[in-house]
Design a protein around this motif. Structure first.
Motif, PDB file in Angstrom:
ATOM      1  N   VAL A 234       0.829  -1.198   0.000  1.00 53.81           N
ATOM      2  CA  VAL A 234       0.000   0.000   0.000  1.00 53.81           C
ATOM      3  C   VAL A 234       0.869   1.256   0.000  1.00 53.81           C
ATOM      4  O   VAL A 234       0.557   2.244  -0.646  1.00 53.81           O
ATOM      5  CB  VAL A 234      -0.926  -0.006   1.236  1.00 53.81           C
ATOM      6  CG1 VAL A 234      -1.662   1.308   1.362  1.00 53.81           C
ATOM      7  CG2 VAL A 234      -1.894  -1.166   1.151  1.00 53.81           C
ATOM      8  N   ASP A 235       1.949   1.203   0.720  1.00 52.51           N
ATOM      9  CA  ASP A 235       2.837   2.355   0.788  1.00 52.51           C
ATOM     10  C   ASP A 235       4.267   1.920   0.501  1.00 52.51           C
ATOM     11  O   ASP A 235       5.010   1.538   1.398  1.00 52.51           O
ATOM     12  CB  ASP A 235       2.742   3.006   2.176  1.00 52.51           C
ATOM     13  CG  ASP A 235       3.758   4.126   2.347  1.00 52.51           C
ATOM     14  OD1 ASP A 235       4.315   4.556   1.322  1.00 52.51           O
ATOM     15  OD2 ASP A 235       3.983   4.552   3.477  1.00 52.51           O
ATOM     16  N   MET A 236       4.647   1.991  -0.746  1.00 54.50           N
ATOM     17  CA  MET A 236       6.030   1.664  -1.096  1.00 54.50           C
ATOM     18  C   MET A 236       6.883   2.916  -1.155  1.00 54.50           C
ATOM     19  O   MET A 236       8.087   2.859  -1.377  1.00 54.50           O
ATOM     20  CB  MET A 236       6.083   0.940  -2.451  1.00 54.50           C
ATOM     21  CG  MET A 236       5.759  -0.530  -2.364  1.00 54.50           C
ATOM     22  SD  MET A 236       6.669  -1.393  -1.075  1.00 54.50           S
ATOM     23  CE  MET A 236       8.323  -1.339  -1.731  1.00 54.50           C
ATOM     24  N   VAL A 237       6.233   4.063  -0.968  1.00 53.76           N
ATOM     25  CA  VAL A 237       6.983   5.314  -1.052  1.00 53.76           C
ATOM     26  C   VAL A 237       7.861   5.482   0.183  1.00 53.76           C
ATOM     27  O   VAL A 237       9.061   5.741   0.089  1.00 53.76           O
ATOM     28  CB  VAL A 237       6.004   6.496  -1.192  1.00 53.76           C
ATOM     29  CG1 VAL A 237       6.738   7.814  -1.063  1.00 53.76           C
ATOM     30  CG2 VAL A 237       5.294   6.411  -2.522  1.00 53.76           C
ATOM     31  N   THR A 238       7.254   5.278   1.343  1.00 57.44           N
ATOM     32  CA  THR A 238       7.978   5.532   2.588  1.00 57.44           C
ATOM     33  C   THR A 238       9.270   4.724   2.724  1.00 57.44           C
ATOM     34  O   THR A 238      10.315   5.301   3.038  1.00 57.44           O
ATOM     35  CB  THR A 238       7.045   5.285   3.791  1.00 57.44           C
ATOM     36  OG1 THR A 238       5.872   6.062   3.596  1.00 57.44           O
ATOM     37  CG2 THR A 238       7.706   5.637   5.082  1.00 57.44           C
ATOM     38  N   VAL A 400      12.354   3.394  -8.017  1.00 56.25           N
ATOM     39  CA  VAL A 400      11.070   2.913  -7.504  1.00 56.25           C
ATOM     40  C   VAL A 400      10.263   4.090  -6.974  1.00 56.25           C
ATOM     41  O   VAL A 400       9.069   4.212  -7.234  1.00 56.25           O
ATOM     42  CB  VAL A 400      11.290   1.843  -6.409  1.00 56.25           C
ATOM     43  CG1 VAL A 400       9.987   1.537  -5.688  1.00 56.25           C
ATOM     44  CG2 VAL A 400      11.856   0.576  -7.020  1.00 56.25           C
ATOM     45  N   LEU A 401      10.940   4.982  -6.268  1.00 55.55           N
ATOM     46  CA  LEU A 401      10.262   6.164  -5.748  1.00 55.55           C
ATOM     47  C   LEU A 401       9.650   6.975  -6.892  1.00 55.55           C
ATOM     48  O   LEU A 401       8.486   7.355  -6.854  1.00 55.55           O
ATOM     49  CB  LEU A 401      11.270   7.019  -4.977  1.00 55.55           C
ATOM     50  CG  LEU A 401      10.715   8.072  -4.043  1.00 55.55           C
ATOM     51  CD1 LEU A 401       9.892   7.428  -2.957  1.00 55.55           C
ATOM     52  CD2 LEU A 401      11.841   8.884  -3.429  1.00 55.55           C
ATOM     53  N   ASN A 583      14.389  -1.857   5.569  1.00 55.24           N
ATOM     54  CA  ASN A 583      14.586  -0.525   5.006  1.00 55.24           C
ATOM     55  C   ASN A 583      14.588  -0.680   3.482  1.00 55.24           C
ATOM     56  O   ASN A 583      14.466  -1.800   2.976  1.00 55.24           O
ATOM     57  CB  ASN A 583      15.868   0.133   5.527  1.00 55.24           C
ATOM     58  CG  ASN A 583      17.118  -0.645   5.185  1.00 55.24           C
ATOM     59  OD1 ASN A 583      17.251  -1.180   4.083  1.00 55.24           O
ATOM     60  ND2 ASN A 583      18.038  -0.716   6.115  1.00 55.24           N
ATOM     61  N   GLY A 584      14.681   0.438   2.785  1.00 47.73           N
ATOM     62  CA  GLY A 584      14.579   0.380   1.330  1.00 47.73           C
ATOM     63  C   GLY A 584      15.530  -0.632   0.723  1.00 47.73           C
ATOM     64  O   GLY A 584      15.177  -1.374  -0.194  1.00 47.73           O
TER      65      GLY A 584
END
Lengths: 595, 126
Positions: A234-238, A400-401, A583-584
Motif C-alpha cells: 500500500v505504501d512503497m513510497v515511505t 522505484v520512488l 529498510n529500502g
C-alpha cells in the motif's frame, strides 16, 4: 548490557509471551536425557538471541552449532536440529545423516521445525531415505518481541514471496501469530485492514477463530482494543525514502540486525582485540530510548548538551566542596557516561556520511520526486547515477520512488533507463527488473498518477518543515509524513469511511470488521464503536492499538507511531507487529535474484 | 508458459556464470531471445538478450586477443572501462559503436577510466 531487550515497560505483558517461548524451547531441549548437540539454522539463531541467552542453552547439556553444508562433528549421540521449514536446509540435514550412516555412526536425530512441520520438507527426508531415522517435532515460535513495543515474525522474504512468488504462507504465519496473541490477551474487538494480504489475514483469522475459538468470557476485557493491518504494498513510497531518525540512519548506514549493530571497534574507540563489536540497541538503554526516534540533527544537539552538562558538573565537583548526597548524584550521572560516549561515537560515525554533499543532493532529489516536480530533473539525476555506476541498490531506490509516485514511467524513459541499467551493471539484472515490474514498483506508465491528490488529501507534505520543533509526524523525513502512518491515524480516529475515496486509489481492498464474544451480549458491548471504547478507557488505562505491517516496517515508521502516542490528547499506545523490520535496501535486495 | 520457460533460460546462464563454457551459455541466451521474440510484449527482453549474446561473443574475442580472462561476465560499461584502462582505445570505441553507447555515458566512463590510470594528459585533451 544485554542484547535481549528489557520488556518491563511494555504496554502489554510481553515478558509472559517471551517466557512461554523460552519454556517451550527448554522443554524441547530437556526432552530425552543425555548430552545433545543442538544445530541451529543460522537465520533462526539471530532471532533466538533475542529470546534466550546462550548460556541458558548450554546449561541444558547442549553443544551449540550452526547449520551449514559441512557435516556436524560431535561426540554427542543425540543431534537436535532446530530449523525453519526451508528445503535447502533439509538437504543439509539429510546429507549430515547420510554422512554419519556411511561412517557407521549410530545416532539419534531430532528435527524441530519452526514454527511447524510441512509435508514438503518431510518428503525430502523420504526421498533421501533418512526419514525413519528422525524424530520430528515442532517449535511453534510465530512471533517474538524485539523490543518493548515491537513484535516481529522475522520472515525476511514475506514481501517477495507474496508479490513475486505467489506464496502466501507468510500470511498464514501472521494470522496464526495474531491468533496466538489473542489467546493471551483476548479477542481484538475491532479490526481494520488495508491491502490484499491484510484482507486475506483477516479471513484466515476469522476461520481460526471458528476452528479454535478464544473464549471471551474467561478472559475478561480484551487488552488490545484495535488491530490495524496494512500491506507494505500500500505504501512503497515511505521505505524508499532515506530514513533520518537516529535509529533509521543507523539501520540505513550500519544495518541493525536483531536489535544490535556491528561496527568496527575503532569507531566506538574501544581498545579490544576483536575488530568488530556488537552494540545492542533497544529500550533497555535509557539514553537510546530517548533519542532513537528523534531526527538525527536533534540527536546531535541532545548529545552535545548532555556532554556539556557533564562537563559542568565535573567542574563544580572539582571547585566547590559538596555534600555527600550531591556527590552521590554526581556519581550516578557518571554511570551513564559510557552510554553517552557510545552514542557520541556512533553519531560521529554517522555524521561522516550525512556531511557529504552527495547525501544532501540525494535528499533534495527525494523531496523533488515526492512533490512530483520537475520530472526531467529527477530523470536526469538517476540517469547520471547509472552512468557513474553508483551502487545499483541506490539507483533502484530512487527509480522505484519515481515510478511509484508517477504511477510508472513513460514507455520511452522506462525502456531507456532499463537499457542503461543493463549496460552499466550487466545483463544479470534482467530478472531483477522483471521482479520490480511484476511487483508494480518500476513499470510503464499506463494512467495518470494519483500521488499528488493522495498527498494533498492526507497532507503528506508539510508546507514548512521544522525538524527541530516537531508537532507532526512529518518531522521524521524533514517534511514528508509517511503515508502508511497517515492511514493509521485516520483508521484510529474514524475508521475507513472518512478516507474511502483515497483508499480506493491505493492497492488492495479495505476491510472494517467488528468481532468479539458473541456470548458476551451485555447491552454495554452491543455496538461498541471505538470512540466509546476510548471513553470507557478514559479511567486511567490507555487504549492499545496493534498495528501490523504485512511485508515489513521501517524504523522511521515505528518512530512515527511512538511519536503519535506520546502526543498530548492521544489516548492510545501502539504495539507494532511486522513480518520483519526493513529498510529500502533490504526490501529491494529481496527482489534482486542472485541464484 | 512460454514466458516462464524463457525466464528459466535467462536465469540458467546466470547460474553457470564464470564457467569457461561460453558456447552453451550463448546458445541458451539465444534460445531465450527467440522465445521472447515470439510474444509481442517482450520486445525489450528480446532485444536485451540479443545484446547480451553479442556482448559475450565480443568479450570472448577480447579475451583471446588480450590473453587476459577479465572480460566475460562484466557489463558493457565495465568492458569499455577495462579497455581504456588497458590503453586499448580502439577496442573501447568498437564496443561503444557496437552497442550505441550514448555520449553522456561514454564521457563518464572515459573520465573515470583515465582517472584510474592517472592518464591526466589524455583526460586534459578530451
Amino acid at each position: 548490557m544485554a542484547q535481549i531487550p528489557n520488556l518491563d515497560n511494555s504496554p502489554l505483558n510481553f515478558t509472559a509471551l517471551r517466557e512461554r517461548s523460552q519454556k517451550e524451547l527448554i522443554n524441547i531441549l530437556k526432552n530425552g536425557r543425555g548430552k545433545k548437540c543442538l544445530v541451529i539454522d543460522p537465520k533462526l539463531g539471530g532471532s533466538l538471541s533475542l529470546l534466550i541467552q546462550t548460556s541458558m542453552l548450554k546449561e541444558n547439556g547442549t553443544e551449540l552449532r550452526h547449520l551449514s553444508a559441512d557435516p556436524v562433528q560431535t561426540e554427542c549421540s543425540k543431534v537436535l536440529y532446530l530449523v525453519r521449514s526451508q528445503l535447502n536446509l533439509m538437504k543439509f540435514i539429510s546429507s549430515h545423516i547420510q554422512n554419519d550412516v556411511s561412517k557407521g555412526l549410530q545416532k539419534e536425530y531430532f528435527v524441530y521445525f519452526v514454527p511447524r512441520r510441512t509435508v514438503v520438507c518431510e518428503k525430502i527426508f523420504e526421498e533421501e531415505k533418512v526419514h525413519h531415522l528422525i524424530t520430528f517435532g515442532e517449535y511453534p515460535l510465530y512471533i517474538l518481541p524485539v523490543d518493548e513495543d515491537v513484535l516481529s515474525c522475522e520472515l525476511d522474504l514475506a514481501f517477495r514471496e507474496c508479490l513475486i512468488d505467489g506464496d502466501t504462507s507468510a500470511l498464514w504465519h501472521v494470522a496464526n501469530a495474531i491468533h496466538k496473541l489473542e489467546f493471551s490477551f483476548g479477542v481484538i474487538p475491532t479490526v481494520r485492514a488495508k491491502g490484499k494480504g491484510s484482507a486475506k489475514i483477516v479471513d484466515i483469522l476469522n476461520s481460526l477463530q471458528v476452528e479454535e475459538p478464544v473464549n471471551a468470557p474467561d478472559m475478561g476485557a480484551p487488552e488490545i482494543n484495535m488491530l490495524i493491518l496494512i500491506d507494505r504494498e500500500v505504501d512503497m513510497v515511505t521505505p524508499m525514502c532515506f530514513q533520518l531518525t537516529y535509529e533509521g540512519l543507523l539501520d540505513e548506514i550500519l544495518q541493525v540486525n536483531n536489535g544490535a549493530v556491528e561496527v568496527d571497534a575503532s569507531i566506538i574507540g574501544a581498545q579490544q582485540e576483536r575488530n568488530k563489536i556488537k552494540v545492542p540497541l533497544n529500550s533497555s538503554d535509557k539514553l537510546y530510548k530517548d533519542i532513537r526516534d528523534l531526527h538525527f540533527e536533534e540527536v546531535v544537539q541532545v548529545l552535545r548538551e548532555k556532554a556539556t552538562s557533564m562537563q559542568k558538573d565535573y567542574a563544580d565537583v572539582k571547585t566547590t566542596s559538596q555534600s555527600v548526597s550531591e556527590l552521590k548524584d554526581f556519581v550516578k550521572k557518571l554511570n551513564s557516561l559510557p552510554e553517552i560516549a557510545r552514542h557520541v561515537s556512533l553519531a560521529q560515525h554517522l555524521q561522516t556520511f550525512t556531511c557529504k554533499p552527495s547525501f544532501h543532493s540525494r535528499l533534495d532529489i527525494e523531496q523533488t520526486i515526492l512533490e512530483l516536480q520537475n520530472f526531467d530533473l529527477c530523470f536526469e539525476y538517476i540517469e547520471e547515477m547509472i552512468h557513474k555506476q553508483e551502487p545499483i541498490i541506490s539507483v533502484f531506490r530512487l527509480l522505484v520512488l519515481l515510478s511509484v509516485t508517477n504511477n510508472g514511467l513513460p514507455k520511452k524513459n522506462f525502456d531507456y533507463l532499463r537499457r542503461e541499467i543493463l549496460h552499466s551493471y550487466g545483463f544479470e539484472h534482467m530478472p531483477t527488473l522483471y521482479n520490480l515490474e511484476k511487483a508494480g514498483l518500476f513499470k510503464r506508465q499506463e494512467s495518470k498518477s494519483n500521488w499528488l491528490m493522495i498527498s494533498k488529501a492526507l497532507q503528506l507534505i508539510a508546507s514548512e518543515s521544522e525538524a527541530s520543533k516537531p508537532d507532526d509526524i512529518s518531522y521524521i523525513f524533514s517534511g514528508y509524513a509517511p503515508l502508511s502512518i497517515r492511514i493509521v491515524q485516520h483508521a484510529i480516529r474514524s475508521g475507513w469511511r472518512s478516507i474511502e475515496e483515497i483508499l480506493r486509489y491505493l492497492p488492495g481492498p479495505h476491510v472494517d470488521l467488528k468481532r468479539g464474544g458473541s456470548t458476551n451480549s451485555s447491552p454495554f458491548d452491543k455496538v461498541p464503536s471505538f470512540q466509546s471504547n476510548l471513553d470507557r478507557l478514559a479511567d486511567g488505562r490507555r487504549a492499545l492499538v496493534l498495528v501490523v505491517f504485512v511485508g515489513g516496517v521501517t524504523f522511521a515508521e515505528i518512530a512515527a507511531l511512538r511519536f503519535l502516542s506520546s502526543q498530548d490528547g492521544m489516548g492510545y499506545d501502539f504495539i507494532i507487529g511486522t513480518t520483519k523490520i526493513v529498510n529500502g535496501n533490504t526490501v529491494l535486495e529481496a527482489l534482486m535474484t542472485t541464484n | 508458459l512460454l514466458l516462464k520457460e524463457s525466464w528459466d533460460f535467462e536465469k540458467n546462464p546466470m547460474a553457470s556464470k564464470g564457467s569457461p563454457l561460453h558456447g552453451p551459455r550463448i546458445r541458451l541466451i539465444e534460445q531465450a531471445q527467440k522465445l521472447f521474440s515470439e510474444t509481442k510484449e517482450h520486445n525489450f527482453e528480446s532485444k536485451a538478450s540479443e545484446e547480451h549474446a553479442k556482448l559475450l561473443r565480443l568479450q570472448h574475442e577480447l579475451e583471446v586477443s588480450t590473453k587476459q580472462s577479465i572480460f566475460v561476465g562484466s557489463s558493457i560499461s565495465d568492458t569499455i572501462r577495462t579497455c581504456i584502462v588497458l590503453g586499448n582505445h580502439r577496442a573501447a570505441l568498437r564496443v561503444r559503436t557496437e552497442f550505441k553507447v550514448s555520449d553522456k555515458r561514454w564521457y563518464w566512463l572515459k573520465a573515470f577510466a583515465l582517472a584510474t590510470v592517472r592518464d591526466w594528459d589524455s583526460l586534459e585533451k578530451f
